[in-house]
Design a protein around this motif. Structure first.
Motif, PDB file in Angstrom:
ATOM      1  N   ARG A 169      -0.752  27.084  -1.705  1.00 21.13           N
ATOM      2  CA  ARG A 169       0.405  26.173  -1.631  1.00 21.13           C
ATOM      3  C   ARG A 169       1.611  26.871  -1.001  1.00 21.13           C
ATOM      4  O   ARG A 169       2.302  26.296  -0.166  1.00 21.13           O
ATOM      5  N   MET A 170       1.848  28.108  -1.420  1.00 23.77           N
ATOM      6  CA  MET A 170       2.967  28.852  -0.837  1.00 23.77           C
ATOM      7  C   MET A 170       2.756  29.053   0.655  1.00 23.77           C
ATOM      8  O   MET A 170       3.688  29.009   1.438  1.00 23.77           O
ATOM      9  N   LEU A 172       1.338  27.144   2.775  1.00 22.70           N
ATOM     10  CA  LEU A 172       1.516  25.932   3.587  1.00 22.70           C
ATOM     11  C   LEU A 172       2.804  25.970   4.382  1.00 22.70           C
ATOM     12  O   LEU A 172       2.876  25.474   5.500  1.00 22.70           O
ATOM     13  N   ASP A 173       3.849  26.530   3.768  1.00 22.61           N
ATOM     14  CA  ASP A 173       5.141  26.586   4.452  1.00 22.61           C
ATOM     15  C   ASP A 173       5.251  27.757   5.415  1.00 22.61           C
ATOM     16  O   ASP A 173       6.118  27.768   6.280  1.00 22.61           O
ATOM     17  N   LEU A 174       4.413  28.740   5.233  1.00 23.54           N
ATOM     18  CA  LEU A 174       4.577  29.989   5.976  1.00 23.54           C
ATOM     19  C   LEU A 174       3.636  30.117   7.158  1.00 23.54           C
ATOM     20  O   LEU A 174       3.960  30.707   8.159  1.00 23.54           O
ATOM     21  N   LYS A 175       2.451  29.586   6.997  1.00 26.99           N
ATOM     22  CA  LYS A 175       1.441  29.782   8.032  1.00 26.99           C
ATOM     23  C   LYS A 175       0.712  28.478   8.301  1.00 26.99           C
ATOM     24  O   LYS A 175       0.760  27.552   7.506  1.00 26.99           O
ATOM     25  N   TYR A 195      -3.118  18.255   3.115  1.00 27.27           N
ATOM     26  CA  TYR A 195      -1.873  18.756   2.541  1.00 27.27           C
ATOM     27  C   TYR A 195      -1.647  18.169   1.155  1.00 27.27           C
ATOM     28  O   TYR A 195      -1.236  18.859   0.227  1.00 27.27           O
ATOM     29  N   LEU A 199      -1.341  20.323  -2.261  1.00 29.62           N
ATOM     30  CA  LEU A 199      -0.075  20.285  -3.004  1.00 29.62           C
ATOM     31  C   LEU A 199      -0.186  19.492  -4.295  1.00 29.62           C
ATOM     32  O   LEU A 199       0.667  19.608  -5.180  1.00 29.62           O
ATOM     33  N   LYS A 201       0.096  16.267  -4.615  1.00 27.49           N
ATOM     34  CA  LYS A 201       1.021  15.135  -4.671  1.00 27.49           C
ATOM     35  C   LYS A 201       1.001  14.351  -3.365  1.00 27.49           C
ATOM     36  O   LYS A 201       0.584  14.859  -2.329  1.00 27.49           O
ATOM     37  N   LEU A 203       2.528  12.579  -0.077  1.00 23.93           N
ATOM     38  CA  LEU A 203       3.612  12.884   0.860  1.00 23.93           C
ATOM     39  C   LEU A 203       3.995  11.607   1.600  1.00 23.93           C
ATOM     40  O   LEU A 203       3.185  10.690   1.749  1.00 23.93           O
ATOM     41  N   PHE A 208       5.745  13.363   7.237  1.00 27.34           N
ATOM     42  CA  PHE A 208       4.649  14.303   7.452  1.00 27.34           C
ATOM     43  C   PHE A 208       4.268  14.339   8.925  1.00 27.34           C
ATOM     44  O   PHE A 208       4.143  15.399   9.531  1.00 27.34           O
ATOM     45  N   LYS A 211       6.926  16.106  11.045  1.00 20.61           N
ATOM     46  CA  LYS A 211       6.890  17.560  10.861  1.00 20.61           C
ATOM     47  C   LYS A 211       5.692  18.180  11.591  1.00 20.61           C
ATOM     48  O   LYS A 211       5.825  19.181  12.288  1.00 20.61           O
ATOM     49  N   MET A 212       4.546  17.563  11.448  1.00 21.41           N
ATOM     50  CA  MET A 212       3.339  18.118  12.061  1.00 21.41           C
ATOM     51  C   MET A 212       3.431  18.121  13.582  1.00 21.41           C
ATOM     52  O   MET A 212       3.100  19.103  14.235  1.00 21.41           O
ATOM     53  N   LYS A 255      14.399  32.454   8.548  1.00 24.46           N
ATOM     54  CA  LYS A 255      15.156  31.214   8.585  1.00 24.46           C
ATOM     55  C   LYS A 255      16.680  31.384   8.638  1.00 24.46           C
ATOM     56  O   LYS A 255      17.395  30.403   8.616  1.00 24.46           O
TER      57      LYS A 255
END
Lengths: 256, 256
Positions: A169-170, A172-175, A195, A199, A201, A203, A208, A211-212, A255
């Motif tokens: 899960r962590m 997902l935001d990084l890679k 996703y 996660l 949950k 979305l 989504f 963003k993708m 960031k």
């Protein structure tokens, strides 16, 4: 740990003491996130694939890759080391004895297997359809199980899986490595399902999609007509070259 | 590894085989990011603090905490496990022999020390001023060294430090734990220096300030007059309660 390896093998080969590897192999199919599990012979106990490190021949990653190939038939798999499990309560001698005896073996010839092990957890992201699950000689089942239907697990494998999911899960935001779980081409809905499953949950669909697409690593193909009541949806393909460029950039950006 | 422990100790106590821990202890002082290093007696070889895991008494984290306290005098330190180093080329027998002989010891009584070790890397974030560095019995120096002035290191400790720094950089976006490196109160410039040092680049002052204040975990105190040509700057204090709340939230949120 201890899965591929019969007592005879352990007597012949020399492995590092007190250290093992366990692998949470994630696969995605029919909009479900699954994990590869083994079931020990004549028991209802399941466990993660795992093994030991050949003392003279293997880096720790090489041992992990060997176990992965033995259990799934595939190579060159995306791997992340996500945690080390070193509680002194991981003294699994009694469980190992039970597993071996249920499989018609004995640990007496090989007390090595009943020592304390610190295990290193890796997760792997694979395209489930490319795998051919293969049990080892103390298990009679090796297959994909939905993460929402995990049965009783041996050892501390439940908490190892929980930690692996948390790391995924962590990540997902990084890679963008989760694309390793997708087939060659897929719809935006398929990707959103992945996703959402990781996660745990729902979305929002337009967010989504925006963003993708903004990542610039999806190549749009033809529309795909499912024949159902739904509209035809675009298929997408993952652009590996752009992805590799981005991974390099990610290492150097922050960031701020 | 191998630092606190004399041959005599190793003979008396029973440690796990083939596995060690190494700790990259980060401290921040005078706007410099530093690492605690040891220098082996009668050599110019430096190394990270490290050690082994008591087979019966210690979880792996307990071993790390013991080593940390032995080398720094402080307890309850922020710790993260960031990597496992398990290359088969980490066969350090010859180096261990050299270190022990330089310190007037022998490895003959204890060949255990010359086996292959897989090491688990942890980093710690400490308030440097609270520490009292303490060498072990094979080293004659233990102290803080600027990350830009790292001397020749034994074993693969250089790559362990590089990996630790990389993990620390990634963590900047995910967690607020770097506040463990700051004193009780500090100026915004101090904090920016910390981030710049970790990231290895200059940051834009107003953006940084806005981002930090938006986190809602900084409590503004009185202005601090340095006596220099600069204007007096506000001092800030880190609000630990709000921080703990945020950490909990972070575990449950995701950027989608």
């Amino acid at each position: 740990m201890h899965k591929k390896i019969a007592d005879e093998d352990l007597l012949g080969e020399k492995f590092l003491s007190n250290i093992s590897v366990d692998i949470v192999i994630f696969g995605f199919h029919n909009r479900q996130l699954k994990i590869l599990l083994l079931r020990f012979k004549n028991t209802s106990l399941y466990a993660l694939p795992g093994g030991f490190i050949n003392e003279e021949e293997e880096d720790i990653e090489e041992a992990v890759e060997r176990v992965l190939t033995e259990r799934t038939g595939i190579k060159d798999i995306y791997l992340e080391q996500f945690g080390v499990f070193g509680s002194k309560k991981r003294a699994f001698g009694a469980t190992h004895k039970h597993i071996h005896e249920s499989a018609g073996k004995t640990t007496e010839l090989n007390p090595w297997i009943t020592q304390r092990f610190v295990t290193v957890g890796y997760y792997a992201l694979v395209n489930l359809k490319e795998t051919v699950p293969n049990p080892d000689d103390v298990s009679d089942f090796c297959g994909w199980i939905d993460i929402n239907e995990i049965p009783t697990l041996a050892f501390d494998h439940k908490s190892i899986i929980e930690k692996a999911l948390e790391s995924l899960r962590m990540m997902l935001d990084l890679k963008l490595a989760v694309f390793n779980l997708m087939p060659e081409s897929f719809t935006m809905n398929d990707l959103q399902s992945l996703y959402e499953t990781i996660l745990g949950k729902k979305l929002q669909r337009t967010n989504f999609q925006r963003k993708m697409l903004s990542l610039g690593i999806l190549e749009r193909l033809d529309k795909h007509w499912t024949g159902g009541a739904h509209k035809a949806a675009y298929l997408y393909r993952f652009d590996k070259n752009k992805y590799n460029e981005m991974q390099k950039e990610e290492m150097n950006t922050n960031k701020f």
